[in-house]
Design a protein around this motif. Structure first.
Motif, PDB file in Angstrom:
ATOM      1  N   ALA A  34     -78.695 -23.839 -26.150  1.00 51.13           N
ATOM      2  CA  ALA A  34     -77.661 -22.826 -26.393  1.00 51.13           C
ATOM      3  C   ALA A  34     -76.730 -22.652 -25.198  1.00 51.13           C
ATOM      4  CB  ALA A  34     -78.313 -21.488 -26.735  1.00 51.13           C
ATOM      5  N   GLU A  35     -75.455 -22.508 -25.485  1.00 51.44           N
ATOM      6  CA  GLU A  35     -74.491 -22.198 -24.420  1.00 51.44           C
ATOM      7  C   GLU A  35     -74.524 -20.705 -24.096  1.00 51.44           C
ATOM      8  OE1 GLU A  35     -71.776 -23.766 -27.125  1.00 51.44           O
ATOM      9  OE2 GLU A  35     -73.160 -25.443 -26.930  1.00 51.44           O
ATOM     10  N   VAL A  36     -74.768 -19.918 -25.137  1.00 58.82           N
ATOM     11  CA  VAL A  36     -74.825 -18.464 -24.967  1.00 58.82           C
ATOM     12  C   VAL A  36     -76.038 -17.956 -25.727  1.00 58.82           C
ATOM     13  CG1 VAL A  36     -73.640 -16.258 -25.330  1.00 58.82           C
ATOM     14  CG2 VAL A  36     -72.313 -18.330 -24.862  1.00 58.82           C
ATOM     15  N   ASP A  37     -76.670 -16.962 -25.181  1.00 60.45           N
ATOM     16  CA  ASP A  37     -77.859 -16.377 -25.811  1.00 60.45           C
ATOM     17  C   ASP A  37     -77.704 -14.864 -25.772  1.00 60.45           C
ATOM     18  OD1 ASP A  37     -80.411 -16.008 -26.816  1.00 60.45           O
ATOM     19  OD2 ASP A  37     -81.367 -16.161 -24.856  1.00 60.45           O
TER      20      ASP A  37
ATOM     21  N   GLU B 238     -71.663 -21.760 -20.400  1.00 57.72           N
ATOM     22  CA  GLU B 238     -70.222 -21.515 -20.495  1.00 57.72           C
ATOM     23  C   GLU B 238     -70.007 -20.036 -20.828  1.00 57.72           C
ATOM     24  OE1 GLU B 238     -66.614 -23.161 -19.879  1.00 57.72           O
ATOM     25  OE2 GLU B 238     -68.574 -24.134 -19.736  1.00 57.72           O
ATOM     26  N   PRO B 239     -69.143 -19.316 -20.094  1.00 60.40           N
ATOM     27  CA  PRO B 239     -68.862 -17.917 -20.453  1.00 60.40           C
ATOM     28  C   PRO B 239     -68.333 -17.803 -21.880  1.00 60.40           C
ATOM     29  CG  PRO B 239     -67.999 -18.432 -18.265  1.00 60.40           C
ATOM     30  CD  PRO B 239     -68.442 -19.730 -18.852  1.00 60.40           C
ATOM     31  N   PHE B 240     -68.466 -16.628 -22.457  1.00 62.13           N
ATOM     32  CA  PHE B 240     -68.080 -16.451 -23.856  1.00 62.13           C
ATOM     33  C   PHE B 240     -66.950 -15.440 -23.987  1.00 62.13           C
ATOM     34  CE2 PHE B 240     -70.642 -12.547 -24.263  1.00 62.13           C
ATOM     35  CZ  PHE B 240     -71.598 -12.748 -23.270  1.00 62.13           C
ATOM     36  N   THR B 241     -66.201 -15.582 -25.058  1.00 58.53           N
ATOM     37  CA  THR B 241     -65.014 -14.747 -25.258  1.00 58.53           C
ATOM     38  C   THR B 241     -65.374 -13.488 -26.046  1.00 58.53           C
ATOM     39  OG1 THR B 241     -64.538 -15.810 -27.338  1.00 58.53           O
ATOM     40  CG2 THR B 241     -63.591 -16.823 -25.358  1.00 58.53           C
ATOM     41  N   VAL B 242     -64.406 -12.581 -26.089  1.00 62.23           N
ATOM     42  CA  VAL B 242     -64.543 -11.377 -26.906  1.00 62.23           C
ATOM     43  C   VAL B 242     -64.792 -11.748 -28.370  1.00 62.23           C
ATOM     44  CG1 VAL B 242     -63.235  -9.426 -27.831  1.00 62.23           C
ATOM     45  CG2 VAL B 242     -63.204  -9.876 -25.367  1.00 62.23           C
TER      46      VAL B 242
END
Lengths: 238, 238, 238, 238, 238, 238
Positions: free
Chosen positions: D183-186, D207-211
Motif C-alpha cells: 500500500a502507498e497509503v494506509d 507517497e503523500p496523499f491528496t485531499v
C-alpha cells in the motif's frame, strides 16, 4: 478571541533558530509560542540491520521531554527504565514524517537520527518537533552536500505539522496547553509543500466528530501549515 | 596561554540566566563557556520513605545529557533502559553538594528535586550543574518563603564547584573538553562560601599526582570558586 | 580510645588470604577487621570495543554486597533488575585505581575483570576491595608471566586505599561501620607505593571541612596506606 | 478484482464467536479473513490512581501477537523485556476507541481491561481488535447488569474499525497482509454507530496523499464500518 | 573408584560451619567437597501481599553464584539486569523445600528470607544449598524462640538434599562438577527426616532412564540424605 | 468418582488439532479437557552461540499464558518487563523434553523454536504443552524432510507428559485446576515411547510423600502416557 488573544485560525508566534547546538550537523530551537523544542540531526554512516545492503538510507527520530518542561514535574523515562507509550507514538510519527520527504535512495547507506527534546511544553510539542526537525534535517543534509558526500540534497519537498482542535464546538488552530486540555477533538496534520498529507491523526477526546467537523479542521490545518512553510523557508534562507 | 586564550588560573565566561523555564519553581540556564546546562528545581510535598516522620526535608538531583550535547551522538539512557555509572555518580554528587548547604530541618517534610540537563557539553558539566543548581534551588526556596510556606530561607551558605586539572604538567582551572581529554589529573572541588569543602574528588587519568600537585590544584580551585560566588550573587540580586 | 580499642591513627586487623577460590587466576579474601571481601581476578582474551585494535589491555571491576553482608538485609540488585548508584560509583573507583598501576600496553589486548564481593560489611568495603583486588590482580598477572603469555609483570607499582574520617571533631583512620555512620566527614585515599595519589574523594556528611582538616586526614591516610603496602607485600611473598 | 477475489470496496469474511474463553466476563474470537484475534474483557473493581475518588470508571486495552501469528516468527516482547512502539500505539488506540463509547460515569469506579491477542495475523489486526473488543466489552458489561452491579448498560453507542488503503493508485477496503505491504497509503478509521469518528489515522507509506484521496478512503471506510455494525449486532443478538 | 577416590555411594566431605556471618540471624557455610555456599536466614516481620491477614508465615529463598565461583567467569545477573531461568528454578526449589518442614502457622505473620550464595562451585550447589539453608533456618528460628517471639520452634522435621546421577551406566551419589558434566541422568532428591520426599527431580541429560534406574538412584539418595541428617544434627548440637 | 465424572486413572478428553495456525511449520491446538494450548514449531537456520560449529542442532521452547486464560486475569509478562520463575521452569522443561527425543546431530546446524501459548487454562498446562509440542515438532521436521533439507526425520521416539497427584490421599491422573489446587502432592512425568523417563518432577504441596506413593503415581502416569502416545499417533496419521 482565544485566551492568548489569537483568532481561531491563527498560529502562535513561531520562531526557528538554527545552529543552536554547536556539535550537531543540524540543530534547531523551534518555538510554537511557549512550546520550545531542541531538534538536532545527527548523521551516521550505516543503516539498521533490516536495510543493510539495500542501498537505501534511513531517517529516524527520538523524542523526550525534560522532566520540568511540564507544569508539574514528570518522572524521567531513563529513571523509570522504559519509554512510555506516548513517547513511542510521537517518535515514530516524527520519523515517518521526515522519511516521507527524504529521498532515501539518494541518501545512500547512511542514517540521520533526529532528536527532539522538549525543554518547555505548552501544547503542540509533536507538531513543533516535526516542523523544527525538518529544518535540522535539511541543515544536516546540506552539510553532506557541502562536504561532497552527497551530489545533491536528498529532500523531495518540505514537511510541517500543526494541531487543530474543537474547543467548545469551535475549530481552533495550533492549540496551547490550556486549549488542548479542554478540546473535545484533537487532530494533527502533517503535510508536505505540495499540499499532500503524510500523516493525519484525529482523536475524539470526549465526543466523536462528524465528517463536516473533520473537513473544517482540515481546511484550518492546510492554511496553518502553508504559513509554517514560509517560516521554515525564511529560516533556511538566513 | 591556553587554546581558548585564557590564562592558567582563569575561568571561562560564566553566565547564569534565571527563570529560564516558565513552569519550574527555580529554573536556571548556566553557561561555563560552551557548556550549557538547564537546572530546574521542583518542590514536592513529602519526603522519601527513609525520612518519613523525621521532620526533615530532602534535596536530590537528576542529571542527563541531551544525546547531541556531545561531539558525537550518545545514545539516550531511556532508550538503553538504564542509567549509566557516570550519570549515577554525577547526580549523587550534585545532590550531596546541595544538601550540604540546605537547612533540611527548616525545610520541613518536603523535597526539592533538581534536574540538571546538559544541552551542550564542553567539559565541566558537573561543576556547572552544581553552580547553576544552587541558584535554581535558592529561587525555588525563595518562592516557598514568599508564599508563606517557610518562615525563612533554609540555606546555610552558598555552594559552587569548579574543575582543575594538570595538562602537560601545568595546573589549569575550569577545563574545557579539549583540555579535559588531555589532562593527566582531573580534580573537582565543591566549596561553600565559608571556604569549606563539601566534596573533593581527584582522579589521576594517566599519572598519579603528588601532595604538592594536590595543593596547587586546591589553591587554584579556591580562587575560582570565590569568583563563582560573586557571579551567583550578582545573578541572584538581579 | 575508639570503641574497638584502637588509637585514632591505627588500622584495624588486616588479613589477606590468597588462593581463596580455586577457579580464579587471582583470588583473595581481604579482611579489614570485620569487613570481609572476596576479590577475584579473571583474565579474558580481548578488550572492550572502544579499545579494539589499539594494542592495549584493560582492567575493570565489579562490586557487590551479599544481601546479608549488612546489618539488615539489603535487596539483591539482580532481583531489582538494576545496579544502584553507589555500586556504580564503587566499581568505577576500583577499576580506575587498578588501571593506574597497570601497564596496559604491556598487558596487550587482554582484559582482567576483578570481582569484589563483600561477604561481611563493617565499614570501608571500597578501600578493602581496592587493597585486596591489587593482590588478586598481581596473582592473575603472575600466572600470565609463568605461562609465558607475558614477558614480565605489567605492574608499575602497588596501590592500596584507606578511609579517614572526622568523628566528633577528631581525625580517625580506617573507620568501622559505627564510626562511619557518625562521621562528619569521610575521605577515601587511593595511593601508590611511590606516595602518589590515584584517587582522592572527600565528602562532608554533615559539616563542610577546612583546608586544615583535609591536610590532617591526608597525613593519617598516607601513614595508613604505607602499612597496607607492607601487608600486601608480605602476603605476596608467602 | 483483488488477489483473494474481493472487489475494492468489500470486507473480508468477518466472524465473531462469543464466549470463546470460559473464564473471562467477555471473550470473543474475531476473524477478519485469516486475521484471528482473541478479545477478552476482564472487570476489576477500582480504577488507576489518577482517577481515584472521581466517581468514574476506566476502560483500557493490551495488545499482543503470538510469536508465530506472523509469517516469520517474531520474538516475544516478554523475552525482550519491553513492549515495542507499535504495540504501545495499538493498545492505546484500542483503549481510546472503547472509552469513546462507554459511559464511564455510569460504569462507576471500576475498570474493564480488554486483552487483544492475535493468534493469526493477515493484516488489519488493530481494526479487527477494536471490532471484536467492542463485543467482548458489551458482554462483560451485560454481566454486570445481570448481576445487579450496574442499573443499565454503560454503552452509548457501538464502535467498529476498518482499514482502507491505496494500492497501485486504487482505494481498497480492509487490506490483507499482501495488500498492506504494497500500500502507498494506509488509513484506519474508528467510527461509532452514529456515523461519527473517534479516531482517524492516515499514513503515507511511500507517497503523500491528496485531499481527494483522503475523502475517497473515508467514503469506503464509512460503508465498511456500517457493515461491521450489522455483524456485531447479529453476534450480540445470538 | 571415582576420580576423587570415592566409592559410588559415598558423599563428599561435608562441613557445616554455623555463625559464619555475624549480622544474620542464621548464617551457615556449607561445604560439599569443593562446593561452598553461604546460607543466611533473615527474619522480617510481615508476609507477602498474597498471605496478609491469613495468620500464616512464609519462607522464601534467593540463590546466586559469585561470578568467579565457576571455572570460567559467569556474568553477573545484576549486570545483565535479569535473573536467569536456572536461578529461578533453584531458588524456587530451595524455598519449597524449606516451607515443607516449617510450621508456617506457628511462625505467624513473619517471613524468613534465606539467601544461598555460592562462593565456589563444584557440582551440587542446589543440594548443598538446601542442606545448609535448613541449618541457617533453624538457627534463625531458635533466635525467635530465645527472644520470646515464638513459643516453640516452628520446625516439623529436618530436610536435606542430595544429587544422584548415572555416569557410564553406573549410579553415583553426590556428583562433583566433572561427574555432573558427564552424567547421562541427573536426579535431585529432597527428603525429610521421616524418610518422605518433598521434591524429586530427575532429568535425562542424554539418554532416558528406566524405572529400574530410577529406583536405584532413589535407594542411593535415601542413604546419602540420612547421613546428611546426622551431619546437620551434629552441627546444630555444637 | 471425580468432580468431572472421571475415574481416578482416567485422562480428560484429549484433542490434538494439527495445522491450526497457517504460517507455522508445525502448529497444533492441544486440548486436555478445558486446558487449551497452541503449540507452534518454527524452524530457523543456525544455532545459539554455544553450539556454533559443532554440527549439531537445537530445540528450545517458550511458554506463555494469555492474561485471561486463567480464572482471574494475570498480568502480562511483557508489561511487567520480565519473565517469572514459573514460566522459566516450564519452558526449560518443555525444551529439555523435546531435545531428549530429537536426533540433534541429524538435525544439523538449525534450530526449532517451539512456542506454547496457553489460551485457556484448567490444570496441566505444562504436560499438555509437551504432548502437543511433540506433534508440532514432528510436523515441522516432516516439512524439512519433504523439502529435501533433511534425509530423514530426526526423531528418535515419541514423548508425552502427564500429571498425577494425591488428592485426599487418593492418586488421581491428569489433574484439572480444582483438583490441582487441592492436591497434597503433584508429580509430572515426561516419558518416551520406549517407556523411559526424560523428566520426573514431584512436589509435596502440603505433606511429604512416601516411596510407596511415588511408585503408585508412577504406575498411573505410565498408563496415562501410553494412551497419549496413541492419541498423538492417531493425530499424526490423519
Amino acid at each position: 478571541m482565544r485566551s492568548d488573544g489569537r483568532e481561531a485560525g491563527s498560529l502562535r508566534g513561531i520562531n526557528i533558530t538554527r545552529h543552536y547546538i554547536k556539535h550537531a550537523e543540524g540543530a534547531v530551537l523551534v518555538e510554537f509560542g511557549d512550546t520550545k523544542v531542541i531538534c538536532t540531526a545527527s548523521v551516521e554512516e550505516g543503516v539498521p540491520p533490516f536495510l543493510r545492503g539495500k542501498g537505501t538510507g534511513w531517517v529516524t527520530a527520538e523524542y523526550s521531554m525534560l522532566p520540568r518542561s511540564t507544569h508539574t514535574r514528570s518522572s524521567r523515562e531513563a529513571a523509570r527504565g522504559k519509554i512510555g507509550g506516548r513517547t513511542h507514538e510521537i517518535q515514530r510519527l516524527i520519523g515517518r514524517s521526515l522519511r516521507a520527504v527524504t529521498d532515501l535512495t539518494l541518501l545512500g547507506e547512511r542514517s540521520v537520527l533526529v532528536d527532539c527534546d522538549v525543554i518547555q511544553a505548552d501544547g503542540g510539542t509533536r507538531t513543533a518537533s516535526i516542523t523544527g526537525a525538518y529544518v535540522a534535517l535539511v541543515d544536516a543534509l546540506h552539510l553532506l552536500v557541502e562536504r561532497g558526500t552527497l551530489p545533491s540534497l536528498p529532500i523531495k519537498e518540505a514537511v510541517a505539522a500543526v494541531s487543530v482542535g474543537i474547543v467548545d464546538g469551535k475549530i481552533l488552530l495550533d492549540l496551547n496547553y490550556v486549549e488542548d486540555s479542554a478540546a473535545e477533538v484533537d487532530m494533527n496534520f502533517v503535510m508536505t509543500s505540495s499540499d499532500r498529507f503524510v500523516e493525519v491523526q484525529g482523536t475524539a477526546e470526549s465526543e466523536p466528530f462528524t465528517v463536516e467537523q473533520m473537513d473544517g479542521m482540515r481546511v484550518a490545518a492546510v492554511e496553518g501549515i502553508r504559513k509554517l512553510f514560509s517560516i521554515q523557508n525564511e529560516a533556511l534562507s538566513r
